[in-house]
Each structure stands twice: as C-alpha cells, then as structure tokens.
Design an enzyme around this catalytic site. Structure first.
Site, PDB file in Angstrom:
ATOM      1  N   SER A  65       0.814  -1.212   0.000  1.00 32.48           N
ATOM      2  CA  SER A  65       0.000   0.000   0.000  1.00 32.48           C
ATOM      3  C   SER A  65       0.851   1.266   0.000  1.00 32.48           C
ATOM      4  O   SER A  65       0.325   2.371  -0.014  1.00 32.48           O
ATOM      5  CB  SER A  65      -0.956   0.000   1.192  1.00 32.48           C
ATOM      6  OG  SER A  65      -0.263   0.382   2.347  1.00 32.48           O
ATOM      7  N   LYS A  82       3.320   4.514   7.160  1.00 30.88           N
ATOM      8  CA  LYS A  82       2.365   5.392   6.468  1.00 30.88           C
ATOM      9  C   LYS A  82       2.978   6.774   6.351  1.00 30.88           C
ATOM     10  O   LYS A  82       3.918   7.111   7.062  1.00 30.88           O
ATOM     11  CB  LYS A  82       1.063   5.505   7.289  1.00 30.88           C
ATOM     12  CG  LYS A  82       0.162   4.286   7.224  1.00 30.88           C
ATOM     13  CD  LYS A  82      -0.642   4.266   5.950  1.00 30.88           C
ATOM     14  CE  LYS A  82      -1.681   3.165   5.958  1.00 30.88           C
ATOM     15  NZ  LYS A  82      -1.106   1.816   5.970  1.00 30.88           N
TER      16      LYS A  82
END
Lengths: 425, 152
Positions: free
Chosen positions: B69, B106
């Site tokens: 991701s 992230k």
C-alpha cells in the site's frame, strides 16, 4: 558531578522497543536453558513473580497472563551499545558499569544546567532507543547511586534526581537510608556497622573516617568520603553487585595490537571467573567492551560492546575465556588506539540454585564435576602460590554452542533475516 | 547496444562499511562507463554507503516492509527501510508508527486540521489519528529495493 544512568527493567524494555504490543503487559525474560526469570516488567513483579524464579514453578495463572520470552542477548547487547552511544553525545566521559548501567561524568560542565541536561539526555535515550532510563546526579558515585534509586522510586522526579553533598534533601534521604542498601556495603559489614550503632547512611557519613578505617577497611572509609561529597572511589575499585561481575582496566599505554587486547581480555575473564567462584555464582552471559580514549582530541574514536550468551550457567573459566575471546574478535577493529577493555559476567545465579536443564545427561554431570575440581584446584594454586601461577593458554576453538531459545524474539538489530516487520497496509 | 553510447556516469568509488564511522573522502572523476581509466584504481576513493544512509547510528534501525500500500512512495513488499528514531515526525514524512500495537508504515499528513496516516495506494482511506492508540516509532529516511528481487 557524575550521573548514574540505568535502564528500567532493561531486558523487558528492549523487547518492548520492538514489539509495541508488550506495553502494559506482564513480561518476563527467561535465562537460556535453565529457564529462570532474569528480568521482569513492573506488571510481572506485581503478580508476585520473584527474580530468579524457575519457569516450571510459576503458577498456571501467571503463565497464562504473562508473556515469557527467552533471553535475546544479541538484542540487549546492541541496545546497551546504542544507549551508551547516546550518552556519549552528552559527555565524553561515559563508563559502562553493567549492561544496563553507565556512569556519565560532567566534570567541567557548568553546574547550573546539569539537571536540564540530564532531562534532555533521558528524553533522547528514550526517543532514539525506546529505552526508559532513570538518572541520578550527584557529586560522587555512591550518592549518584542513591539519587538514581530515588529517580526511579519517586515519580515526582520525572526520572532525574539530583542530590547535593550538603543539601537538606540529601540529609533527609540519607537519614532513612539503611546502610546495607548503600553501594559497596556487604551484608556482613552492615551487621557489624549496626552493632556499633551505625544503621543509616547518614550515621556512616557522620562517623570519623579514621575510626572507620581502623575498624573496617580503606574501602569503607572511602564510602564515608563519598557520602560527604568527595569523590574517592574509582569505578574499577567498586565492588560489583552480586548480580554481575565487572573486571576492567585501562591500558598503561594505548594499545592498538589485537594481541594486547586478547591478552587483557584473557586476564580479565580469568579474574572474573575467580571472583565468580569465590562468591559461589554461575554466569549466564559474558559482555566484552572496548574503547579508545575519548579525551584525546583528533584521535579516531571507537567504543563498542557485545554480549555473548553461554549455553548453560557456568563458572568454568575455560568457557568464560572462550566466550570473552569470541566477543573480542567480534568487536576489535584495526586502526584504533584502545585505552580500555573489560569483561562483565551477567545474570548470575547462585551455584546451589542452578536449575537442571532438560537436556542434561549423566555425562554432563560428570563433566561438570571434573570442571569444578579443576577450577577449585586452579583457584587454590593461585591463592597459595600467588596470582597467575597457573594461567590459561588459548581457549578451545570451535565451540559448537547450541542455545535453547524457543521463546526468543527476533534479533531485530543484528540479523538481516530477523529485522522488525512493519505493515504498509 | 554499444557501451560507448551510454550516458557518462559519475563513479564515486567502492562502497565500504567502515567501523567506527570515520569520514571517507568523497572523490570522483567523470569516466565513460565500460572504459574506466586504470588510474582510477589508484584513487583513494572509498565512499561509505552505510555512513551516507545512516546519519545517526545510535538512533537508526533497519526494518522490513510488508504489503504494497506504500508503492506510490517507493516502498515495495519486502523492501528494507532505514528508520531514524531521532527525527521529528513532521507532516509529509513517511513514518513507522505503532497503531493499536501494530507497527505500520504510512505517510503522516495534516488534512483539514486533522492529523492522518495516508497510504500511497488510493484503495486505502486515510486513517485519522485522533482517538486512536498510537505511538510514533521513527521516520523512514531511505528505502533499499533490490531490483533482482532478492532480500539483502
């Protein structure tokens, strides 16, 4: 001023640094092979688990709740090295005292800003390594040790406690501090002190130093001076706590040849082995450290340390020497002039309380019996005929040590295939 | 394809891991790839990739990324990440953060007054941090991606 910096529940903190899920849970670290608890988180202490408790004797309820891990010495050694690297950013004068304790000297630093500096030091260690530490700041090592206890015990200090030699706080603290809780006071001398009416650290401080020397020893006299705020005890003279044994010396002149370091490490390990047997303990791991002289400007600087776990708790100097040698080989770098090296025996256990390993055979028992007789003979010869009458040559090569470490966490910082894993999704 | 038609490259020297973090001289000369001058071998031109990537050894850790991701930020499944715990987790930086106990990579972003964790894959919605149990672990400074698909 000198600061004693030590990690809270160090092994557990190392585990938590890489596994956030362990935060707030009861966590214990077990020794290799014999499966005794060698480190406990606050939560595990609260469950009533004692230091050194064997895994198989823990109540089922505790075993269900607690996370019990095998010791990961590669990780603890590396994290200890990192913590000391951070400390070296705050003062060149950093002395390793044990895997989770170091002294940081602040001679020449302006006294006023030292407390703030120690708070910054503590925050930085926490941020860079994830390890929470307590800092005790005082004019002497003995007072710094007391201050360090307070820093961890009293939340109001926020991890940093400063004691002045003549402060009112210092007096209040020492007046209630049992003399046996002082660094370097063995139980037996504590009892003798008590017979003479000296029960608190304050009473010892107020005693006549000459009287103390004549009745006890030079070391005890130095303790009086240390309590009064005059530095009198060098790290090398300090009696090691019973949980570890430290032998280190500075080289007479700087050494850059590996042969010199090997010889020094060999001597230190042999000496540490003698001390270990004299107090009737076994070691579970050996830490080796080397460093250059941080005060020589313009000289390339290097400091490093490594922990070598032992297959089983032992007091056999041959095993200790071989482990120390392996540690040195892992640390040594050409091109530096070394000022100091040392050997530390870690996570000691009373020889009588040794847990039998499941892997043990009658043959192991026989081997151990022989080793005990050999070591006893060796110690007697060296005691009666003079130190180094019998010495060790080169250690055995190629020890195929197999450690039982089923519950060991990954060696996050020292193995490519065991790095911490982070999810992107 | 002939070698001599390639773009000239700047040869920096061998990457060497030097203990103790001594500074290596950074030298270079422009050469045509494929035809290095024999004299180049005599230059004291060792550069230390480790020192280049690891600015603060005590605070730097290597971790392994899992999942895809963050491909938009150049992080592939199995890549090696260099994480510096001494750096500030500023908005815009890629961070490692323990999210409800799970170490996660992230990008940290501020969106409409809220601090969010954002994946570089549009399939993943931004995660607002408010009200979540989380602790920043460190800031990702480099990605090591093996083009041959091996792990280091």
């Amino acid at each position: 001023m000198i600061a004693l910096v030590d990690g809270n529940n160090f092994y557990v903190s190392c585990e938590r640094a890489f596994d956030p899920r362990l935060a707030g849970r009861p966590v214990g670290v077990l020794s290799n092979n014999d499966g005794c608890v060698v480190a406990r988180s606050q939560e595990l202490k609260a469950l009533g688990v004692a230091m050194g408790a064997p895994l198989h004797l823990l109540p089922p309820a505790v075993r269900r709740q607690a996370v019990l891990l095998s010791s990961n010495y590669a990780l603890y050694g590396d994290m200890s090295r990192r913590v000391n690297q951070v400390l070296a950013e705050f003062s060149p004068d950093v002395e390793l005292y044990s895997i989770d304790e170091s002294f940081v000297g602040f001679e020449g630093f302006p006294s006023a800003g030292l407390e703030a500096r120690c708070h910054r030091l503590r925050d930085t260690v926490r941020r860079w390594t994830g390890i929470p530490v307590g800092v005790g700041l005082a004019p002497t090592r003995v007072l710094a040790k007391v201050a360090n206890h307070l820093a961890k015990r009293e939340p109001a200090f926020e991890g940093v406690c400063r004691l002045e030699a003549d402060g009112a706080v210092t007096r209040r603290v020492l007046e209630t501090w049992p003399v046996t809780e002082l660094w370097g006071v063995a139980r037996r001398s504590g009892e003798r002190l008590a017979l003479m009416g000296i029960e608190t650290a304050w009473q010892l401080r107020e005693a006549d130093p000459r009287w103390v020397r004549s009745r006890f020893s030079v070391v005890m006299e130095r303790l009086v001076w240390e309590l009064r705020g005059r530095p009198s005890i060098a790290l090398d003279d300090m009696g090691a706590p019973r949980q570890r044994i430290l032998v280190s010396r500075s080289f007479g002149r700087l050494a850059s040849d590996v042969v010199d370091l090997r010889e020094a490490v060999r001597q230190h390990a042999a000496r540490a082995g003698e001390k270990l047997r004299r107090q009737g303990s076994l070691a579970r791991a050996v830490q080796v450290f080397v460093r250059t002289n941080p005060f020589l400007a313009g000289e390339p600087q290097y400091r490093n340390a490594v922990v070598v776990p032992l297959a089983a708790p032992t007091d056999d100097s041959r095993v200790l020497l071989a482990a120390a040698r392996r540690g040195l080989e892992a640390l040594f770098l050409e091109g530096y002039r070394y000022q100091k090296c040392g050997v530390m025996l870690l996570d000691l256990v009373e020889a009588g309380r040794r847990q039998l390993s499941l892997l043990e055979t009658p043959r192991d028992e026989a081997v151990r019996g022989r080793s005990q007789r050999l070591m006893a003979t060796l110690d007697r010869l060296n005691r009666e005929m003079g130190r180094d009458t019998v010495r060790f040559g080169l250690p055995r090569e190629g020890n195929a040590w197999t450690l039982r470490c089923e519950r060991r966490t990954p060696r996050y910082t020292t193995r490519w295939d065991e790095l911490m894993r982070v999810k992107t999704g | 394809m002939s070698l001599s038609h390639r773009t000239p490259v700047r040869v920096l020297g061998r990457a060497a891991r030097e203990g103790g973090g001594r500074v290596q001289p950074l030298m270079g000369c422009r050469v045509r790839a494929g035809f290095p001058s024999p004299a180049d071998d005599h230059l004291e031109a060792e550069v230390d990739l480790h020192a280049y990537v690891v600015k603060r050894p005590a605070a730097t850790y290597f971790v392994r990324a899992e999942g895809d991701s963050m491909v938009g930020d150049g992080i592939h499944d199995g890549d090696l990440l260099v994480v510096d715990r001494s750096l500030e987790p500023l908005p815009g930086r890629v961070i490692v953060i323990a999210l409800e106990g799970e170490p996660t990579v992230k990008r940290l972003e501020r969106r409409g007054g809220h601090v969010c964790l954002v994946a570089s894959n549009p399939r993943f919605a931004p995660i607002p941090l408010a009200g979540r149990e989380c602790e920043v672990w460190g800031v990702v400074t480099h990605v090591v991606h093996d083009l041959l698909g091996r792990s280091p």
